[in-house]
Design a protein around this motif. Sequence first.
Motif, PDB file in Angstrom:
ATOM      1  N   ARG A 185       0.839  -1.219   0.000  1.00  0.00           N
ATOM      2  CA  ARG A 185       0.000   0.000   0.000  1.00  0.00           C
ATOM      3  C   ARG A 185       0.868   1.262   0.000  1.00  0.00           C
ATOM      4  NH1 ARG A 185      -3.647  -3.210   3.084  1.00  0.00           N
ATOM      5  NH2 ARG A 185      -2.512  -2.732   5.012  1.00  0.00           N
ATOM      6  N   ASP A 186       1.952   1.250   0.791  1.00  0.00           N
ATOM      7  CA  ASP A 186       2.861   2.395   0.798  1.00  0.00           C
ATOM      8  C   ASP A 186       3.457   2.611  -0.592  1.00  0.00           C
ATOM      9  OD1 ASP A 186       2.474   2.936   3.456  1.00  0.00           O
ATOM     10  OD2 ASP A 186       4.272   1.887   4.145  1.00  0.00           O
ATOM     11  N   ILE A 188       2.200   1.763  -3.537  1.00  0.00           N
ATOM     12  CA  ILE A 188       1.185   2.244  -4.481  1.00  0.00           C
ATOM     13  C   ILE A 188       0.848   3.720  -4.230  1.00  0.00           C
ATOM     14  CG2 ILE A 188      -1.232   1.999  -5.172  1.00  0.00           C
ATOM     15  CD1 ILE A 188      -0.923  -1.027  -4.621  1.00  0.00           C
ATOM     16  N   GLU A 189       0.636   4.057  -2.970  1.00  0.00           N
ATOM     17  CA  GLU A 189       0.256   5.440  -2.654  1.00  0.00           C
ATOM     18  C   GLU A 189       1.358   6.428  -3.016  1.00  0.00           C
ATOM     19  OE1 GLU A 189      -0.781   5.424   1.456  1.00  0.00           O
ATOM     20  OE2 GLU A 189      -2.587   4.176   1.165  1.00  0.00           O
ATOM     21  N   THR A 190       2.598   6.099  -2.673  1.00  0.00           N
ATOM     22  CA  THR A 190       3.704   7.015  -2.988  1.00  0.00           C
ATOM     23  C   THR A 190       3.966   7.065  -4.496  1.00  0.00           C
ATOM     24  OG1 THR A 190       5.288   5.221  -2.552  1.00  0.00           O
ATOM     25  CG2 THR A 190       4.821   6.753  -0.746  1.00  0.00           C
ATOM     26  N   ASN A 192       1.619   6.856  -6.864  1.00  0.00           N
ATOM     27  CA  ASN A 192       0.594   7.737  -7.434  1.00  0.00           C
ATOM     28  C   ASN A 192       0.837   9.211  -7.108  1.00  0.00           C
ATOM     29  OD1 ASN A 192      -0.785   5.590  -8.615  1.00  0.00           O
ATOM     30  ND2 ASN A 192      -2.111   5.279  -6.831  1.00  0.00           N
ATOM     31  N   GLU A 193       1.530   9.459  -6.000  1.00  0.00           N
ATOM     32  CA  GLU A 193       1.823  10.835  -5.604  1.00  0.00           C
ATOM     33  C   GLU A 193       3.131  11.353  -6.190  1.00  0.00           C
ATOM     34  OE1 GLU A 193       1.971  10.456  -1.411  1.00  0.00           O
ATOM     35  OE2 GLU A 193      -0.208  10.177  -1.163  1.00  0.00           O
ATOM     36  N   SER A 204      -0.886   5.626 -13.364  1.00  0.00           N
ATOM     37  CA  SER A 204      -1.108   5.443 -11.932  1.00  0.00           C
ATOM     38  C   SER A 204      -1.558   4.009 -11.680  1.00  0.00           C
ATOM     39  CB  SER A 204      -2.168   6.431 -11.437  1.00  0.00           C
ATOM     40  OG  SER A 204      -3.402   6.211 -12.109  1.00  0.00           O
ATOM     41  N   ALA A 207      -5.628   1.355  -6.203  1.00  0.00           N
ATOM     42  CA  ALA A 207      -5.294   0.936  -4.842  1.00  0.00           C
ATOM     43  C   ALA A 207      -5.898  -0.416  -4.469  1.00  0.00           C
ATOM     44  CB  ALA A 207      -5.744   1.997  -3.850  1.00  0.00           C
ATOM     45  N   ARG A 240       7.828   3.731   4.311  1.00  0.00           N
ATOM     46  CA  ARG A 240       7.177   4.534   3.279  1.00  0.00           C
ATOM     47  C   ARG A 240       8.195   5.476   2.619  1.00  0.00           C
ATOM     48  NH1 ARG A 240       1.773   5.969   2.458  1.00  0.00           N
ATOM     49  NH2 ARG A 240       1.447   7.935   1.356  1.00  0.00           N
TER      50      ARG A 240
END
Length: 300
Positions: A185-186, A188-190, A192-193, A204, A207, A240
């Motif tokens: 999850r870390d 994927i989120e980072t 996309n950001e 992208s 999630a 992260r």
Amino acid sequence: MASENWSWCRWHHGTVNDPKWRVVASRCVTSVTSVTNVTVGHVVAVWAAMVENASQSPKRGELAGWDDEDVAAGLGFTTEQVRAIREAMQGKTLEGGKLSGWEKRQPKREDSSAGRTKAWRERHRANGDTGDASVTHGDARDDEETHGDHRGEEKREEKEQKKSSSSGDDQRVAAFDARLAEVARDAIETWNESTLVTECGLPSVRAKVGFDKRKEQVRRMLRTARDICQEQLGSSTVTRQFWVGLWKLYAADEFYSGRIPGGKGHENWRPDFESLTQEKCVLRIYDRAAPEAPVAEAQA
């Protein structure tokens, strides 16, 4: 050659599906020298080879002349896979070179009517029985029932031990899977950001849809990620901040950011989450970076 003439060994029901093998396979990934492409099938095959080896050993129950490279060649595996499995079995099914629980699971008694008859006669002689030493049908049946009772008790004990072991093993596997999900999850989120997506135009990542596949993509590079974190941050925990720093390294590279096309025959190739989480790509971009790579900077 074994000190006794043993041409066979026991293989117990349930061995193939024993949850211990899942734990061993996961240990191969979570260890410092992890090998990511080890499956339960690999583990069971190596265990079978160990049982055969130990059965023929001069001291039954202990590995003799074991060679990771030779076993790997025989099974069609890599030497690294066999070595990682053997090391991961320590404390679980191996104690040094000795197979755990060998005496209980591979007792010396013969499973034959001749063996049972001999034991019956010896018991009667020890009790001073001077009667007919021949074994009647009833006597043989009683002896078989005694033997069956003994085996039944063994099976009950094994079932209780397996139940207890299975519970602990399942908890460890669940803990590893939960931690892997958190790391994924870390990632994927980072991603996309990161500027790879927001400025370079790389795709992208959703999630939730296909999350199991994303976890596997992260899992295959965990060993390298841990090594980088250890070197940069002094801890092998994949944080992260590691992902933030990694995406920055890629964004600074003309090729991996997608700002220039691939070489001849790969002109239409575009980097994405799947390709940039490959271990070889991570190693390549990290090797290109300056000693003070942004992975450490991101932690500050």
